[in-house]
Design a protein around this motif. Structure first.
Motif, mmCIF file in Angstrom:
data_model
loop_
_atom_site.group_PDB
_atom_site.id
_atom_site.type_symbol
_atom_site.label_atom_id
_atom_site.label_comp_id
_atom_site.label_asym_id
_atom_site.label_seq_id
_atom_site.Cartn_x
_atom_site.Cartn_y
_atom_site.Cartn_z
ATOM 1 N N PRO A 68 11.338 3.726 8.445
ATOM 2 C CA PRO A 68 11.153 2.305 8.128
ATOM 3 C C PRO A 68 10.455 2.068 6.790
ATOM 4 O O PRO A 68 10.643 1.034 6.160
ATOM 5 C CB PRO A 68 10.285 1.772 9.272
ATOM 6 N N LEU A 69 9.658 3.027 6.347
ATOM 7 C CA LEU A 69 8.942 2.849 5.084
ATOM 8 C C LEU A 69 9.910 2.642 3.933
ATOM 9 O O LEU A 69 9.661 1.830 3.044
ATOM 10 C CB LEU A 69 8.040 4.060 4.833
ATOM 11 N N ILE A 70 11.033 3.324 3.938
ATOM 12 C CA ILE A 70 11.990 3.193 2.844
ATOM 13 C C ILE A 70 13.122 2.220 3.183
ATOM 14 O O ILE A 70 13.701 1.602 2.306
ATOM 15 C CB ILE A 70 12.556 4.575 2.420
ATOM 16 N N THR A 71 13.451 2.055 4.449
ATOM 17 C CA THR A 71 14.618 1.243 4.791
ATOM 18 C C THR A 71 14.299 -0.190 5.197
ATOM 19 O O THR A 71 15.162 -1.049 5.108
ATOM 20 C CB THR A 71 15.400 1.893 5.938
ATOM 21 N N VAL A 72 13.090 -0.435 5.664
ATOM 22 C CA VAL A 72 12.768 -1.767 6.186
ATOM 23 C C VAL A 72 11.721 -2.487 5.344
ATOM 24 O O VAL A 72 11.896 -3.644 4.987
ATOM 25 C CB VAL A 72 12.285 -1.677 7.653
ATOM 26 N N VAL A 73 10.641 -1.831 5.015
ATOM 27 C CA VAL A 73 9.523 -2.532 4.384
ATOM 28 C C VAL A 73 9.624 -2.607 2.859
ATOM 29 O O VAL A 73 8.819 -3.272 2.239
ATOM 30 C CB VAL A 73 8.161 -1.949 4.816
ATOM 31 N N VAL A 74 10.604 -1.943 2.276
ATOM 32 C CA VAL A 74 10.857 -2.071 0.833
ATOM 33 C C VAL A 74 12.171 -2.830 0.677
ATOM 34 O O VAL A 74 13.219 -2.350 1.110
ATOM 35 C CB VAL A 74 10.944 -0.698 0.134
ATOM 36 N N MET A 134 4.277 10.947 6.351
ATOM 37 C CA MET A 134 5.078 9.724 6.370
ATOM 38 C C MET A 134 5.702 9.496 4.999
ATOM 39 O O MET A 134 6.880 9.190 4.885
ATOM 40 C CB MET A 134 4.217 8.522 6.754
ATOM 41 N N PHE A 135 4.924 9.688 3.942
ATOM 42 C CA PHE A 135 5.449 9.525 2.590
ATOM 43 C C PHE A 135 6.552 10.544 2.326
ATOM 44 O O PHE A 135 7.605 10.212 1.790
ATOM 45 C CB PHE A 135 4.341 9.664 1.553
ATOM 46 N N ASN A 136 6.325 11.808 2.706
ATOM 47 C CA ASN A 136 7.338 12.845 2.505
ATOM 48 C C ASN A 136 8.627 12.507 3.248
ATOM 49 O O ASN A 136 9.727 12.693 2.728
ATOM 50 C CB ASN A 136 6.816 14.205 2.959
ATOM 51 N N ALA A 137 8.499 12.016 4.475
ATOM 52 C CA ALA A 137 9.679 11.652 5.261
ATOM 53 C C ALA A 137 10.410 10.469 4.628
ATOM 54 O O ALA A 137 11.641 10.451 4.569
ATOM 55 C CB ALA A 137 9.266 11.314 6.691
ATOM 56 N N ALA A 138 9.659 9.485 4.150
ATOM 57 C CA ALA A 138 10.288 8.335 3.490
ATOM 58 C C ALA A 138 11.020 8.779 2.229
ATOM 59 O O ALA A 138 12.134 8.328 1.946
ATOM 60 C CB ALA A 138 9.243 7.276 3.155
ATOM 61 N N LEU A 139 10.415 9.676 1.476
ATOM 62 C CA LEU A 139 11.063 10.194 0.278
ATOM 63 C C LEU A 139 12.335 10.949 0.647
ATOM 64 O O LEU A 139 13.365 10.807 -0.007
ATOM 65 C CB LEU A 139 10.102 11.095 -0.492
ATOM 66 N N PHE A 140 12.286 11.720 1.714
ATOM 67 C CA PHE A 140 13.478 12.422 2.189
ATOM 68 C C PHE A 140 14.604 11.435 2.475
ATOM 69 O O PHE A 140 15.744 11.621 2.035
ATOM 70 C CB PHE A 140 13.143 13.223 3.456
#
Length: 97
Positions: free
Chosen positions: A35-41, A72-78
């Motif tokens: 969700p960090l990369i797909t929803v909140v940005v 969490m950051f690493n997973a979002a970057l992935f």
């Protein structure tokens, strides 16, 4: 290609949608990093929706989930890098940055 989701009845009449698309075994950080990369940005202007992030992650923690912010950051970057396969590579790269 069929629908890959099931409805599950919950307590007190609540209904949850369980999406089995792309399900599998992976580190749980991939789940809460997504969700960090797909929803909140926002895809349009890359703004960060702090309210949505707080709602999701506080709900995750209240449900008993543990969050490692670095992972969490690493997973979002992935996930962000994985999404570069679709759509405009330039727009995706802007979003990653």
């Amino acid at each position: 290609m069929g629908l890959v989701a099931n409805e599950r009845g919950g307590t007190h009449g609540a209904v949850a949608l369980v999406d089995w698309d792309q399900s599998g075994m992976a580190p749980r950080e991939l789940d809460y990093g997504y969700p960090l990369i797909t929803v909140v940005v926002a895809e349009e202007d890359h703004t960060f929706d702090d309210r949505a992030a707080r709602a999701f992650y506080s709900g995750y923690a209240q449900a008993g989930g543990n969050i490692d912010r670095r992972q969490m950051f690493n997973a979002a970057l992935f996930h962000a890098l994985r999404y570069m396969w679709w759509g405009s590579t330039e727009r995706r790269w802007e979003r990653i940055l």
